[in-house]
Design a protein around this motif. Structure first.
Motif, PDB file in Angstrom:
ATOM      1  N   GLY A 184      -6.070  16.985 -10.668  1.00 47.07           N
ATOM      2  CA  GLY A 184      -4.804  17.635 -10.367  1.00 47.07           C
ATOM      3  C   GLY A 184      -4.606  17.914  -8.895  1.00 47.07           C
ATOM      4  O   GLY A 184      -3.685  18.641  -8.521  1.00 47.07           O
ATOM      5  N   THR A 185      -5.443  17.328  -8.011  1.00 53.26           N
ATOM      6  CA  THR A 185      -5.267  17.480  -6.569  1.00 53.26           C
ATOM      7  C   THR A 185      -4.059  16.665  -6.127  1.00 53.26           C
ATOM      8  O   THR A 185      -3.941  15.485  -6.444  1.00 53.26           O
ATOM      9  N   PHE A 186      -3.153  17.281  -5.353  1.00 51.89           N
ATOM     10  CA  PHE A 186      -1.913  16.626  -4.926  1.00 51.89           C
ATOM     11  C   PHE A 186      -2.081  16.145  -3.489  1.00 51.89           C
ATOM     12  O   PHE A 186      -2.414  16.932  -2.586  1.00 51.89           O
ATOM     13  N   LEU A 187      -1.838  14.851  -3.276  1.00 51.95           N
ATOM     14  CA  LEU A 187      -2.098  14.227  -1.984  1.00 51.95           C
ATOM     15  C   LEU A 187      -0.906  13.391  -1.529  1.00 51.95           C
ATOM     16  O   LEU A 187      -0.078  12.967  -2.349  1.00 51.95           O
ATOM     17  N   ALA A 188      -0.863  13.147  -0.227  1.00 53.95           N
ATOM     18  CA  ALA A 188       0.051  12.161   0.354  1.00 53.95           C
ATOM     19  C   ALA A 188      -0.799  11.221   1.202  1.00 53.95           C
ATOM     20  O   ALA A 188      -1.552  11.672   2.065  1.00 53.95           O
ATOM     21  N   ALA A 189      -0.695   9.922   0.931  1.00 50.51           N
ATOM     22  CA  ALA A 189      -1.441   8.910   1.688  1.00 50.51           C
ATOM     23  C   ALA A 189      -0.489   8.281   2.695  1.00 50.51           C
ATOM     24  O   ALA A 189       0.485   7.623   2.327  1.00 50.51           O
ATOM     25  N   LEU A 190      -0.771   8.489   3.993  1.00 48.09           N
ATOM     26  CA  LEU A 190       0.072   7.953   5.047  1.00 48.09           C
ATOM     27  C   LEU A 190      -0.326   6.511   5.336  1.00 48.09           C
ATOM     28  O   LEU A 190      -1.524   6.191   5.403  1.00 48.09           O
ATOM     29  N   CYS A 191       0.663   5.660   5.524  1.00 48.96           N
ATOM     30  CA  CYS A 191       0.413   4.237   5.811  1.00 48.96           C
ATOM     31  C   CYS A 191      -0.598   3.661   4.829  1.00 48.96           C
ATOM     32  O   CYS A 191      -1.695   3.224   5.224  1.00 48.96           O
ATOM     33  N   PRO A 192      -0.307   3.660   3.547  1.00 54.47           N
ATOM     34  CA  PRO A 192      -1.301   3.234   2.545  1.00 54.47           C
ATOM     35  C   PRO A 192      -1.761   1.798   2.778  1.00 54.47           C
ATOM     36  O   PRO A 192      -0.986   0.936   3.183  1.00 54.47           O
ATOM     37  N   TYR A 193      -3.049   1.599   2.477  1.00 58.94           N
ATOM     38  CA  TYR A 193      -3.672   0.287   2.689  1.00 58.94           C
ATOM     39  C   TYR A 193      -4.233  -0.229   1.369  1.00 58.94           C
ATOM     40  O   TYR A 193      -5.328   0.148   0.953  1.00 58.94           O
ATOM     41  N   PRO A 194      -3.488  -1.070   0.625  1.00 61.84           N
ATOM     42  CA  PRO A 194      -4.028  -1.676  -0.603  1.00 61.84           C
ATOM     43  C   PRO A 194      -4.908  -2.867  -0.246  1.00 61.84           C
ATOM     44  O   PRO A 194      -4.468  -3.777   0.469  1.00 61.84           O
ATOM     45  N   ARG A 195      -6.098  -2.861  -0.741  1.00 62.46           N
ATOM     46  CA  ARG A 195      -7.062  -3.908  -0.384  1.00 62.46           C
ATOM     47  C   ARG A 195      -7.503  -4.649  -1.636  1.00 62.46           C
ATOM     48  O   ARG A 195      -7.851  -4.038  -2.644  1.00 62.46           O
ATOM     49  N   LYS A 196      -7.455  -5.976  -1.579  1.00 59.34           N
ATOM     50  CA  LYS A 196      -7.902  -6.802  -2.691  1.00 59.34           C
ATOM     51  C   LYS A 196      -9.361  -7.152  -2.470  1.00 59.34           C
ATOM     52  O   LYS A 196      -9.715  -7.836  -1.514  1.00 59.34           O
ATOM     53  N   ARG A 197     -10.217  -6.694  -3.358  1.00 66.63           N
ATOM     54  CA  ARG A 197     -11.646  -6.913  -3.199  1.00 66.63           C
ATOM     55  C   ARG A 197     -12.046  -8.288  -3.688  1.00 66.63           C
ATOM     56  O   ARG A 197     -11.258  -9.022  -4.289  1.00 66.63           O
ATOM     57  N   HIS A 198     -13.311  -8.644  -3.452  1.00 70.00           N
ATOM     58  CA  HIS A 198     -13.791  -9.982  -3.818  1.00 70.00           C
ATOM     59  C   HIS A 198     -13.767 -10.215  -5.319  1.00 70.00           C
ATOM     60  O   HIS A 198     -13.691 -11.356  -5.774  1.00 70.00           O
ATOM     61  N   ASP A 199     -13.816  -9.140  -6.116  1.00 67.43           N
ATOM     62  CA  ASP A 199     -13.780  -9.293  -7.567  1.00 67.43           C
ATOM     63  C   ASP A 199     -12.355  -9.322  -8.117  1.00 67.43           C
ATOM     64  O   ASP A 199     -12.152  -9.342  -9.324  1.00 67.43           O
ATOM     65  N   GLY A 200     -11.360  -9.347  -7.216  1.00 65.06           N
ATOM     66  CA  GLY A 200      -9.977  -9.431  -7.643  1.00 65.06           C
ATOM     67  C   GLY A 200      -9.307  -8.090  -7.856  1.00 65.06           C
ATOM     68  O   GLY A 200      -8.101  -8.033  -8.086  1.00 65.06           O
TER      69      GLY A 200
END
Length: 784
Positions: free
Chosen positions: A128-144
């Protein structure tokens, strides 16, 4: 106070990210020039100094994952943690937690340099921790798997309350309307109802219920109260709270007995409560209304379905309509059915687990269960959605399963009463849980992964496309085309997935007596053999083409604590105790796959490919080893008999080849019955016999076999005659002759025969006598 203390600890113990900034800027300029990709850069340099949140635009998980390995400058993502126990990676630098955004989409978030090593992650980041992620970075790992990653602690803003979190989002354009405890008397009921309507249009059904209840308190007369109660019914229906929806609509009718909309909504709720007869009684007084007339038609169909009579062709047409509009239309209602001959989720004699069993004799082809999925998704709907990770199993979870997890969590939150049925299923973790009506995401995830089904999407025209695209009169395939065929076949088998509560109670057997297929969100389970009273009802959790070793490997991964699932069916028990038969099974299964690939890629004849993959001498040893073994356990022999038949056909011993194919079909039927899918093993067995019969000039035998397939199975389920004809040509022609010369002529003859059968024409008895011999009757997938 604890939160303030944690913030102070973080600033005192963690290094400032500013030291990375110059390197970060240099890297970003190289990325802009196309000289670098994010995955080639040191991870801790991926984020520089955090920008001001005031300058950022609101985004969502669904948007950011469309562009992976990329920092989304100018965006902020608001999320909250939904996993009870965040875990730390072995090195101690990163902490992962499962988060969701306002759309209830889930993704794994990895925070680096954020939680001190001497602080437990669950204390720093409770659920239930509320966060804001600035400039989010989605990363595709080697396992897909796609994850969100943040290396700069300044790019994570933590909110002390949900109100602050929502207020910040509201400033970005997302409106959150406060819900006061008290509403002044000066506010009219109509005004409050309109507020509820606004929430309803925005699909915030809890908010709409709140305002409708306030409006009900201020209603001036019965007619006004009836409208509000009717709206409450609609909101509850959207939350799948059908009992509440029915009660509110009933109360609306008490206020105004002539209120047609309330009558419609009560009937609709009763229908979804699986009470079609009660729905008909409510709707009949207004049967001239167009919407009620349509709903009455659905109720009458549901009454027949409650008796086990389903119009599969009509259901397939409905699914096709939904597919044509890219799943934007809801799937129509169909009733659930459970045969009185079946006990579901009952204790089994001499076994420690529950399952399903027959209460009386069940004939082959009888419908046992039919039900709508608890939650359901097409994989194509979520092909661009993020993958996630099962932390206990240490394996990637595909996006459609993540979608089902999210849907199940939302559904249980909306209607906690379903917790008892849902939590009665195994979660694969062998843990003791106390709650039955709370939302436990970890437990839900385990239940979905342990019990969800994936199956072939049946839309009527799928088999036509499959046959037309992948077959061209023996033309050898290129490597790319062969790979495409395998991919399309795999997509066909795994087009849909979902959770069906009753069907999850079926245990596995490698020699099942039941089989299921899917029509949209509906799963129908049939008996594929005659079943005696007291027998356990089982389905197969994996393809029949998999070898024993492959099955063991698959089953070993199905338990979160690494213990796996050990198949205790008679077939696996026999193979496990006999290493020689186990090796023969592996040898035969591998040889058959290699031979099929050899034919497709190298244009070798089936006889040569079979001999190269498994010489005659080895086949003979397999025949000898299985002489005194039950037919159900002779899968290796069935494979070898097919290859043996091709060898005989190459020597022009067509009668001998036909006997080999008949034996293979007999074994396969003993092992798996007729099955439910037309493009499955039974259909291919019959087509193999059709081709071999035509090679022997036994046209009547071929005609009888195809006639039984069409009348007893295919015509019952599938309306597409063209698909049936194409599949007959595809699967029969190679077994007639694998010589390209005359292939067009043979294909024409097969088409003509199949067209006569689909049009209801069949060779007469007089014709059969004229040709000589009665021909053998096709029974249960084998020619006797």
């Amino acid at each position: 106070d604890n939160i303030h203390m944690a913030e102070e600890i973080r600033h005192e113990t963690l290094p400032s990210p500013n030291s990375y900034y110059s390197q970060y800027k240099a890297w970003r300029s190289l990325v802009a020039a196309g000289k670098y990709k994010a995955k080639n850069v040191i991870p801790k340099l991926l984020h520089g100094v955090a920008p001001s949140i005031e300058t950022l635009h609101l985004t969502s998980i669904r948007k950011v994952v469309q562009k992976t390995n990329f920092i989304h400058d100018g965006c902020v993502l608001f999320v909250k943690s939904v996993k009870a126990n965040p875990s730390r990676e072995p090195g101690g630098e990163g902490v992962e937690l499962l988060v969701e955004d306002g759309n209830h989409d889930l993704i794994q978030l990895w925070l680096y340099n954020y939680v001190p090593r001497d602080v437990a992650p669950e204390k720093w980041l409770p659920i239930g921790t509320f966060l804001a992620a600035l400039c989010p970075y989605p990363r595709k790992r080697h396992d897909g798997m796609i994850v969100l990653r943040c290396d700069n602690p300044e790019c994570i803003i933590r909110y002390h309350s949900q109100a602050d979190w929502e207020h910040e989002q509201a400033k970005k354009g997302k409106v959150f309307e406060s819900m006061p405890d008290n509403v002044g008397n000066s506010v009219s009921s109509d005004e409050l109802r309109r507020k509820g309507n606004n929430f309803f249009v925005a699909k915030d059904y809890f908010g709409s219920i709140y305002w409708y209840m306030k409006a009900l308190d201020h209603a001036d007369d019965d007619l006004q109260a009836a409208k509000i109660l009717c709206n409450l019914s609609a909101a509850c229906f959207e939350l799948d709270r059908f009992e509440e929806a029915e009660k509110y609509a009933f109360r609306a009718l008490l206020k105004d007995k002539d209120y047609v909309k309330a009558r419609y909504r009560q009937g609709r709720a009763l229908l979804w409560l699986q009470r079609p007869q009660d729905a008909i009684n409510v709707l009949k007084p207004c049967k001239d209304d167009l919407r009620i007339h349509e709903l009455l038609t659905t109720c009458n169909i549901a009454l027949e379905e409650k008796k086990g009579t389903f119009n599969i062709k009509s259901m397939i047409s409905e699914v096709r309509d939904v597919n044509s509009c890219n799943f934007s239309k809801p799937f129509p209602f169909h009733a659930d059915f459970q045969s009185p001959k079946v006990a579901v989720g009952t204790s089994l004699d001499g076994k420690a687990y529950r399952g399903c069993k027959a209460l009386s004799t069940i004939e082959e082809g009888e419908l046992l269960l039919a039900s709508r999925a608890f939650t359901y998704a097409y994989r194509l709907q979520f092909k661009d959605a993020p993958n996630s990770f099962d932390f206990g199993r240490n394996q990637c979870i595909e996006a459609s399963s993540i979608a089902i997890i999210g849907m199940t969590e939302s559904k249980l939150r909306n209607n906690p009463d379903w917790g008892e049925d849902l939590y009665s299923l195994s979660d694969g973790m062998d843990m003791e849980w106390d709650e039955t009506n709370s939302v436990n995401l970890q437990r839900i995830m385990g239940i979905i992964l342990a019990n969800s089904f994936g199956g072939e999407l049946i839309t009527g025209d799928l088999n036509i496309r499959h046959a037309a695209e992948l077959y061209d009169l023996h033309r050898p395939l290129t490597g790319e085309e062969w790979a495409k065929e395998q991919q399309l076949a795999d997509e066909t088998r795994k087009a849909c997935c979902g959770l069906w509560l009753k069907e999850s109670m079926f245990n596995h057997s490698c020699t099942p007596n039941c089989d299921s297929f899917f029509v949209g969100p509906h799963m129908l389970t049939y008996a594929v053999k005659r079943i005696e009273a007291g027998e356990e009802l089982c389905i197969s959790y994996c393809s029949f083409d998999t070898s024993f070793a492959e099955r063991e490997e698959i089953f070993a991964s199905w338990n979160a604590r690494g213990k796996g699932f050990i198949c205790q069916c008679d077939y696996c028990t026999m193979l496990r105790s006999n290493s020689e038969l186990q090796q023969m099974h592996m040898l035969a299964a591998t040889a058959f796959k290699n031979a099929a690939k050899d034919v497709s890629l190298n244009n070798n004849s089936m006889a040569i490919a079979g001999e190269n993959a498994l010489p005659t001498s080895k086949r003979y040893s397999i025949f000898q080893a299985h002489k005194n073994i039950d037919l159900r356990f002779q899968h290796s022999v069935a494979i070898c008999k097919v290859m043996d038949g091709t060898s005989k056909a190459s020597r022009r011993d067509y009668a001998g080849a036909l006997k080999s194919y008949e034996k293979a079909a007999e074994i396969n039927y003993a092992m798996r019955g007729i099955g439910c899918l037309a493009d499955g093993g039974w259909f291919k067995d019959i087509c193999r016999i059709v081709g071999a019969s035509l090679a022997c000039n036994q046209h009547q035998r071929a005609n009888d076999a195809l006639f039984e397939v069409w009348t007893k199975y295919y015509d019952r389920f599938f309306a597409e005659k063209k698909g049936f004809i194409l599949l007959v040509i595809k699967y029969s022609l190679p077994w007639w002759s694998d010589d390209m010369n005359g292939a067009d002529r043979r294909a024409y003859q097969l088409r003509t025969m199949a067209e006569k059968i689909t049009s209801g024409k069949k060779t007469t008895q007089r014709y059969r006598k004229k040709k000589g011999g009665r021909g053998r009757k096709c029974r249960g997938g084998a020619i006797y």
